[in-house]
Enzyme design. Structure first.
Site, PDB file in Angstrom:
ATOM      1  N   GLY A 125      50.840  47.482  48.211  1.00 59.06           N
ATOM      2  CA  GLY A 125      51.755  47.477  47.078  1.00 59.06           C
ATOM      3  C   GLY A 125      52.650  46.266  47.056  1.00 59.06           C
ATOM      4  O   GLY A 125      53.781  46.335  46.572  1.00 59.06           O
ATOM      5  N   ALA A 126      52.149  45.146  47.567  1.00 60.51           N
ATOM      6  CA  ALA A 126      52.958  43.938  47.681  1.00 60.51           C
ATOM      7  C   ALA A 126      52.605  42.876  46.655  1.00 60.51           C
ATOM      8  O   ALA A 126      53.241  41.829  46.596  1.00 60.51           O
ATOM      9  CB  ALA A 126      52.805  43.352  49.085  1.00 60.51           C
TER      10      ALA A 126
ATOM     11  N   GLY B 206      47.019  41.643  46.736  1.00 59.31           N
ATOM     12  CA  GLY B 206      45.596  41.924  46.578  1.00 59.31           C
ATOM     13  C   GLY B 206      44.895  42.361  47.844  1.00 59.31           C
ATOM     14  O   GLY B 206      43.678  42.193  47.965  1.00 59.31           O
ATOM     15  N   GLY B 207      45.631  42.944  48.779  1.00 54.40           N
ATOM     16  CA  GLY B 207      45.025  43.299  50.060  1.00 54.40           C
ATOM     17  C   GLY B 207      43.886  44.294  49.951  1.00 54.40           C
ATOM     18  O   GLY B 207      42.835  44.126  50.577  1.00 54.40           O
TER      19      GLY B 207
ATOM     20  N   LYS C 252      45.846  37.220  48.722  1.00 52.64           N
ATOM     21  CA  LYS C 252      45.912  36.126  47.749  1.00 52.64           C
ATOM     22  C   LYS C 252      47.340  35.990  47.255  1.00 52.64           C
ATOM     23  O   LYS C 252      48.158  36.907  47.363  1.00 52.64           O
ATOM     24  CB  LYS C 252      44.987  36.365  46.554  1.00 52.64           C
ATOM     25  CG  LYS C 252      45.426  37.478  45.630  1.00 52.64           C
ATOM     26  CD  LYS C 252      44.664  37.455  44.321  1.00 52.64           C
ATOM     27  CE  LYS C 252      45.023  38.636  43.439  1.00 52.64           C
ATOM     28  NZ  LYS C 252      46.455  38.658  43.041  1.00 52.64           N
TER      29      LYS C 252
ATOM     30  N   ASP D   9      40.847  42.406  40.304  1.00 50.26           N
ATOM     31  CA  ASP D   9      40.885  41.124  41.024  1.00 50.26           C
ATOM     32  C   ASP D   9      39.979  41.098  42.247  1.00 50.26           C
ATOM     33  O   ASP D   9      39.991  40.126  43.004  1.00 50.26           O
ATOM     34  CB  ASP D   9      42.319  40.748  41.418  1.00 50.26           C
ATOM     35  CG  ASP D   9      42.999  41.802  42.276  1.00 50.26           C
ATOM     36  OD1 ASP D   9      42.381  42.847  42.544  1.00 50.26           O
ATOM     37  OD2 ASP D   9      44.156  41.569  42.672  1.00 50.26           O
TER      38      ASP D   9
END
Length: 273
Positions: free
Chosen positions: A95-96, A99-100, A8, A135
């Site tokens: 950690g990007a 929301g992976g 997302k 999320d």
């Protein structure tokens, strides 16, 4: 059953107040990003225990703590689920701010619901997802929303970015959620995000911002450098996503985002929303 959990983007992100439970209230607009992992969920062979295989980008921590397994255990506590074999191939950077991991957990819930015909509706699945992460619930319906409170309460919005070219750049910089939040102080948003998101995309640059970006860029100048490159390449809007460190640019009217000269270590997603 094979599913493809997507990531997302955050369009704006404001930390508005401290909560009594130790979390913080926020406001953001979540939109699906079609950068995906792959998750296979199968009934285990006779006599086998539930297990998770991991491939692709290495995931820190013990596999037993993975959100996909936690999703299975959450449902197994309420339903008589047989053992399953899970295989997660990780593609979305960790950690990007995309929301992976939350997407993986939500898609695991959805897949298990379908595989074992649990007949849980979207509202029930969202309730389970909220227990896995703030999320996670977004990925159950997977449509643009205005998110508030902990980022787990949603208001449907009328927003379509279909066909907008997008470039997402992850510089390989892991910024922990704890560090990101430690650098941000709650405050009243400078702009009404609900009103701002309804304005033409070309105006967002001046009226939609991310509190984490302002707080983190002085400590990680590369974030500002990437954003400047995106604007120089013609992006109508560019921003940090979530608490970082992925930065994205939106290029309406283009079939594909422009090429940028970036270090080979960066992970880049080019496509259309």
């Amino acid at each position: 059953m094979l599913v493809f959990p997507n990531a997302k983007l955050n369009l704006g992100l404001y930390i508005t107040s401290q909560r009594p439970d130790g979390f913080r209230n926020l406001e953001s607009v979540f939109v699906p990003l079609p950068w995906t992992d792959a998750l296979e969920v199968l009934p285990a062979v006779a006599g086998a225990e539930t297990a998770l295989a991991l491939t692709g980008i290495p995931i820190p921590g013990e596999p037993a703590t993975n959100l996909c397994l936690r999703a299975y255990e959450l449902l197994r506590a309420d339903f008589h689920l047989p053992p399953v074999q899970l295989h997660l191939h990780k593609v979305v950077p960790i950690g990007a701010g995309l929301g992976g991991g939350s997407g993986d957990a939500a898609f695991a819930l959805r897949a298990l619901n379908d595989l074992f015909d649990l007949k849980l509706d979207a509202e029930a699945l969202e309730s389970y997802a909220r227990r896995l992460g703030s999320d996670c619930a977004f990925f159950i319906r997977n449509k643009p929303v205005f998110a508030y409170e902990r980022g787990d309460v949603f208001e449907q919005i009328s927003l379509s970015l279909t066909g907008v070219a997008c470039k997402v750049i992850y510089p390989g910089l892991h910024i922990s959620t704890a560090e990101a939040y430690s650098r941000v102080q709650p405050r009243t948003p400078r702009h009404d995000l609900r009103a701002a998101i309804s304005q033409p995309l070309e105006t967002w640059r001046d009226i939609i911002s991310n509190d984490f970006e302002e707080a983190l860029t002085p400590h990680y100048p590369v974030l500002g450098e990437i954003k400047a490159q995106l604007y120089a390449a013609g992006a109508a809007y560019a921003s940090l996503s979530g608490s970082g460190s992925a930065v994205f640019g939106l290029f309406p009217g283009l079939e594909t985002p422009p090429h940028l000269s970036l270090p080979v270590a960066y992970q880049v997603w080019d496509g259309r929303l």
